[in-house]
Design a protein around this motif. Structure first.
Motif, PDB file in Angstrom:
ATOM      1  N   THR A  81      -2.629 -11.429  -1.484  1.00 32.25           N
ATOM      2  CA  THR A  81      -3.987 -11.314  -2.040  1.00 32.25           C
ATOM      3  C   THR A  81      -5.026 -11.571  -0.950  1.00 32.25           C
ATOM      4  O   THR A  81      -6.075 -10.927  -0.923  1.00 32.25           O
ATOM      5  CB  THR A  81      -4.196 -12.262  -3.236  1.00 32.25           C
ATOM      6  N   PHE A  82      -4.706 -12.479  -0.018  1.00 32.82           N
ATOM      7  CA  PHE A  82      -5.627 -12.735   1.102  1.00 32.82           C
ATOM      8  C   PHE A  82      -5.843 -11.467   1.923  1.00 32.82           C
ATOM      9  O   PHE A  82      -6.983 -11.088   2.238  1.00 32.82           O
ATOM     10  CB  PHE A  82      -5.077 -13.860   1.988  1.00 32.82           C
ATOM     11  N   LEU A  83      -4.738 -10.795   2.272  1.00 29.57           N
ATOM     12  CA  LEU A  83      -4.827  -9.581   3.090  1.00 29.57           C
ATOM     13  C   LEU A  83      -5.591  -8.482   2.355  1.00 29.57           C
ATOM     14  O   LEU A  83      -6.393  -7.765   2.952  1.00 29.57           O
ATOM     15  CB  LEU A  83      -3.426  -9.072   3.427  1.00 29.57           C
ATOM     16  N   HIS A  84      -5.326  -8.370   1.071  1.00 29.60           N
ATOM     17  CA  HIS A  84      -6.024  -7.349   0.288  1.00 29.60           C
ATOM     18  C   HIS A  84      -7.525  -7.604   0.303  1.00 29.60           C
ATOM     19  O   HIS A  84      -8.328  -6.695   0.558  1.00 29.60           O
ATOM     20  CB  HIS A  84      -5.502  -7.330  -1.144  1.00 29.60           C
ATOM     21  N   ASP A  85      -7.906  -8.842   0.042  1.00 30.82           N
ATOM     22  CA  ASP A  85      -9.326  -9.165  -0.017  1.00 30.82           C
ATOM     23  C   ASP A  85      -9.987  -8.973   1.351  1.00 30.82           C
ATOM     24  O   ASP A  85     -11.115  -8.495   1.448  1.00 30.82           O
ATOM     25  CB  ASP A  85      -9.525 -10.608  -0.509  1.00 30.82           C
ATOM     26  N   LEU A  86      -9.250  -9.334   2.403  1.00 32.37           N
ATOM     27  CA  LEU A  86      -9.749  -9.182   3.768  1.00 32.37           C
ATOM     28  C   LEU A  86     -10.040  -7.707   4.073  1.00 32.37           C
ATOM     29  O   LEU A  86     -11.109  -7.364   4.594  1.00 32.37           O
ATOM     30  CB  LEU A  86      -8.674  -9.703   4.724  1.00 32.37           C
ATOM     31  N   ALA A  87      -9.089  -6.849   3.753  1.00 35.64           N
ATOM     32  CA  ALA A  87      -9.244  -5.420   4.069  1.00 35.64           C
ATOM     33  C   ALA A  87     -10.263  -4.761   3.149  1.00 35.64           C
ATOM     34  O   ALA A  87     -11.041  -3.911   3.592  1.00 35.64           O
ATOM     35  CB  ALA A  87      -7.897  -4.715   3.951  1.00 35.64           C
ATOM     36  N   ALA A  88     -10.266  -5.173   1.881  1.00 35.44           N
ATOM     37  CA  ALA A  88     -11.176  -4.543   0.917  1.00 35.44           C
ATOM     38  C   ALA A  88     -12.610  -5.022   1.119  1.00 35.44           C
ATOM     39  O   ALA A  88     -13.555  -4.350   0.718  1.00 35.44           O
ATOM     40  CB  ALA A  88     -10.707  -4.824  -0.510  1.00 35.44           C
ATOM     41  N   ALA A  89     -12.778  -6.167   1.770  1.00 33.29           N
ATOM     42  CA  ALA A  89     -14.109  -6.758   1.942  1.00 33.29           C
ATOM     43  C   ALA A  89     -15.047  -5.833   2.710  1.00 33.29           C
ATOM     44  O   ALA A  89     -16.240  -5.816   2.482  1.00 33.29           O
ATOM     45  CB  ALA A  89     -14.004  -8.101   2.642  1.00 33.29           C
ATOM     46  N   GLY A  90     -14.473  -5.039   3.621  1.00 29.88           N
ATOM     47  CA  GLY A  90     -15.310  -4.156   4.435  1.00 29.88           C
ATOM     48  C   GLY A  90     -15.834  -2.947   3.669  1.00 29.88           C
ATOM     49  O   GLY A  90     -16.434  -2.075   4.259  1.00 29.88           O
ATOM     50  N   SER A  91     -15.590  -2.902   2.374  1.00 31.62           N
ATOM     51  CA  SER A  91     -15.988  -1.798   1.484  1.00 31.62           C
ATOM     52  C   SER A  91     -15.701  -0.437   2.113  1.00 31.62           C
ATOM     53  O   SER A  91     -14.659   0.144   1.872  1.00 31.62           O
ATOM     54  CB  SER A  91     -17.438  -1.929   1.019  1.00 31.62           C
ATOM     55  N   ASN A  92     -16.595   0.079   2.942  1.00 29.82           N
ATOM     56  CA  ASN A  92     -16.354   1.406   3.495  1.00 29.82           C
ATOM     57  C   ASN A  92     -15.616   1.378   4.836  1.00 29.82           C
ATOM     58  O   ASN A  92     -15.354   2.421   5.411  1.00 29.82           O
ATOM     59  CB  ASN A  92     -17.670   2.160   3.639  1.00 29.82           C
ATOM     60  N   ALA A  93     -15.272   0.179   5.310  1.00 28.00           N
ATOM     61  CA  ALA A  93     -14.547   0.098   6.580  1.00 28.00           C
ATOM     62  C   ALA A  93     -13.167   0.689   6.386  1.00 28.00           C
ATOM     63  O   ALA A  93     -12.581   0.599   5.311  1.00 28.00           O
ATOM     64  CB  ALA A  93     -14.432  -1.353   7.031  1.00 28.00           C
ATOM     65  N   PRO A  94     -12.647   1.366   7.415  1.00 25.77           N
ATOM     66  CA  PRO A  94     -11.351   2.016   7.269  1.00 25.77           C
ATOM     67  C   PRO A  94     -10.160   1.076   7.461  1.00 25.77           C
ATOM     68  O   PRO A  94      -9.043   1.538   7.592  1.00 25.77           O
ATOM     69  CB  PRO A  94     -11.400   3.086   8.351  1.00 25.77           C
ATOM     70  N   THR A  95     -10.418  -0.230   7.470  1.00 24.09           N
ATOM     71  CA  THR A  95      -9.297  -1.178   7.558  1.00 24.09           C
ATOM     72  C   THR A  95      -8.382  -1.015   6.353  1.00 24.09           C
ATOM     73  O   THR A  95      -8.857  -0.909   5.226  1.00 24.09           O
ATOM     74  CB  THR A  95      -9.826  -2.626   7.518  1.00 24.09           C
ATOM     75  N   VAL A  96      -7.079  -0.983   6.595  1.00 26.39           N
ATOM     76  CA  VAL A  96      -6.134  -1.021   5.488  1.00 26.39           C
ATOM     77  C   VAL A  96      -5.067  -2.076   5.774  1.00 26.39           C
ATOM     78  O   VAL A  96      -4.692  -2.306   6.926  1.00 26.39           O
ATOM     79  CB  VAL A  96      -5.452   0.347   5.219  1.00 26.39           C
TER      80      VAL A  96
END
Lengths: 411, 411
Positions: A246-261
């Motif tokens: 859940t930490f990783l998901h929130d971290l990657a999703a936090a950038g909204s439009n950032a292409p981090t996955v």
């Protein structure tokens, strides 16, 4: 405005897609297999038919080259991709880019234009990496990233040796690896992701290719009885793993439009019993970002979170499985792709490639670029992989326009 | 104050613990095996040595009964547990309660007291359930919870039939199941959890036994490429499962001192590949609470959370694997245990049993109670299972005191 021969291109994609079917009708053209030989033979026959010079190098990469007395001294413009496939593949992955490259050259040749430099199309060996490791091998060897002898010694999942298999199927060529030094490299490919399809945009101007960080994480806690151990006295490795996810998901999703996955694709608990608190969780983390600094920041954030778990009593061990820095494609070509799309009245968007491609290897030796067309539903590596005919043709025409633009202007 | 013969009790625990070792020295006395026969024979020899009447019923439960002409018409006070073991077991689980029961009766008999009702000690068949299902079978059959014929037809993990195995080892008895209707049942057992050991308290007065809710949950999302699928376009079954795990943990831990426990002990992802978003997560939920209403509330909260996931696009399916209501033990005996501990200067605490025990089955037919002693580190079902000699003897003396108190007072 010149245009590719749509029927010829689509017909070849289908004809090549019919080669290498197994007993169950699945498309399986693993690198250097008998099926791969059939696909290669067909491709080479089309190269000869188009009047191109055929060259095969020691790792089995096939090149079709159109050069004249006037431009033979110039570095060629190279278009490429691969024609090996995964098991039970679709017909577009790789093959589309190779056949569209041939189509673009054939169209230019027929148009009576005299390019300022040679034009070449390449089919690189073992891009998929299903039978032999590593993947993207042919382009990696071509760019000098790994020694050809080491690559030829690769042992396949079936115990075979790549070098022997290439010799057996007649594609252990004589040209030295890297003999063709491109002035510039362009690869047209299906997106293999959902973005263009979801947004209804036919052309992707690929600016970057994501850096990849693969880690295997092992968390050790303490196995205890699920009934008799109060929550406050637990050291639950499975719960700790869930917190990482859940930490990783929130971290990657936090950038909204950032292409981090960020993806946790595998998970194993021990002892994996319904009434025993997990003593161990082993899982993988796949982190990707087109920006190296941001990728490093994500890795650091994960490491800090794992340290916090360690402070709570979990034993953490981390194994790095793979790490590739992001690739930045040639900015001038990105703009040419956008301009070509505009001229043809096609919408385009800049984007990052989430998958690996031969372009990332060739980018080590020459400015490189990629064009994407939509994958319906984002599906790839599956017989359900699909791109509509109109979009296949549109992508090939954009490739044609960009090549024409580049091959008549001396840089 | 009378007291048990500490050396006799400890000696018997060790002697029985030496019986049924396999080639690797592991203690393995699975129900109705040759090793179980040896353990039973030893126990029966001690019953006869103590002058008790030995009775074996059809499911192989062994009873040692001390009755006199004066009290033979009264319902007996029954002490019991089991002497079958798991694979690679410790020597205390079950055996301690059975041998302490024999020790208490033998001590009272030698003291010259004349109990108001018969005293009996029972070793119930197949409490562990490793070889034959269900576990706690002998006490369940005794309490009428399952028909003896159905239980005897149980097929073991090795393909054997329980009835045939009991006949083979000489423990298919003639007494009808449930022939002995206890006035009251008491079981002394190691805690198999960390609470008493962690808190340094020698005696647990067990008020309740946790209800158990076991469910298997399957979450279906969509498999996609881990690189090309933006976070916002994912339907990640593994991430959804991680959220369930953290939700359950927070739910159970929120009660701070509440004895609710929640465990996700098993987890499987599909396709379980490092670079593919999980399409499916299958995991188990083990929820336990000694209060039926609270257990139902936890189940409802989980169901609501799963509904929320379903609203987000995850397909949820839930399979109920097991459900047992909590057991409430006899309040009068709980107080007698506390009083007995006080008299001997021992600290005690009320607690719940997180593990299943024969007492929960006999509670269906008679008021029942349990006494716990500490398990070092909470470890059980392991050769590292341990309880100190002083604590074993202290627990047996509390059992003795409670039995003496109950068997001289007509209720």
């Amino acid at each position: 405005m010149i245009a590719v021969d749509a029927q010829r291109l689509l017909g070849r994609i289908r004809e090549l897609g019919a080669v290498g079917r197994d007993g169950e009708g699945r498309l399986v053209r693993l690198a250097a297999s008998d099926a791969d030989r059939l696909g290669r033979d067909l491709f080479v026959s089309w190269l000869r038919q188009a009047g191109l010079d055929v060259a095969v190098d020691r790792i089995g990469n096939i090149f079709g080259i159109w050069q004249s007395a006037g431009n033979a001294g110039e570095a060629p413009l190279l278009i490429g991709s691969h024609i090996d496939t995964v098991i039970d593949a679709g017909i577009y992955d790789g093959c589309y880019g190779v056949l569209a490259g041939l189509e673009a050259i054939e169209t230019l040749k027929a148009s009576g234009l005299s390019p300022s430099r040679p034009l070449a199309v390449a089919a690189f060996t073992n891009e998929e990496g299903v039978r032999f490791s590593p993947d993207m091998m042919g382009s990696l060897v071509h760019a000098g990233g790994v020694d050809v002898e080491a690559a030829l010694a690769a042992v396949g999942t079936d115990g075979s040796t790549l070098g022997q298999e290439l010799t057996r199927i007649g594609y252990a060529g004589e040209r030295e690896s890297g003999f063709l030094k491109p002035h510039l490299y362009i690869e047209l490919h299906i997106e293999q992701g959902p973005v263009l399809d979801r947004e209804g945009i036919p052309i992707g101007a690929v600016e970057t290719l994501q850096g990849i960080s693969w880690q295997r994480i092992t968390l050790d806690g303490v196995a205890n009885h699920a009934g008799t151990t109060p929550m406050s006295m637990r050291c639950d490795a499975g719960y700790a793993a869930a917190r990482v996810i859940t930490f990783l998901h929130d971290l990657a999703a936090a950038g909204s439009n950032a292409p981090t996955v960020a993806t946790v694709g595998t998970m194993r608990l021990e002892p994996n019993a319904i009434n025993v608190i997990p003593s161990r969780a082993v899982f993988t983390v796949d982190l990707r970002d087109p920006d190296e600094q941001r990728l490093q920041a994500q890795e650091a954030a994960l490491a800090a979170f794992l340290e916090q778990l360690a402070a709570e009593g979990i034993t953490v061990s981390v194994e790095r499985l793979a790490r590739f820095a992001p690739v930045v494609f040639d900015g001038r070509v990105v703009k040419l792709i956008e301009a070509a799309a505009r001229k043809r009245g096609l919408a385009s968007r800049r984007m990052t490639s989430g998958a690996g491609h031969d372009a990332q290897m060739i980018a080590r030796m020459a400015p490189s670029a990629m064009i994407f067309v939509p994958s319906v539903g984002g599906i790839s590596h599956s017989p359900h992989e699909h791109t509509g005919d109109a979009e296949l043709v549109a992508g090939a025409n954009i490739l044609l326009d960009v090549v024409a633009e580049l091959a008549v202007i001396k840089r």
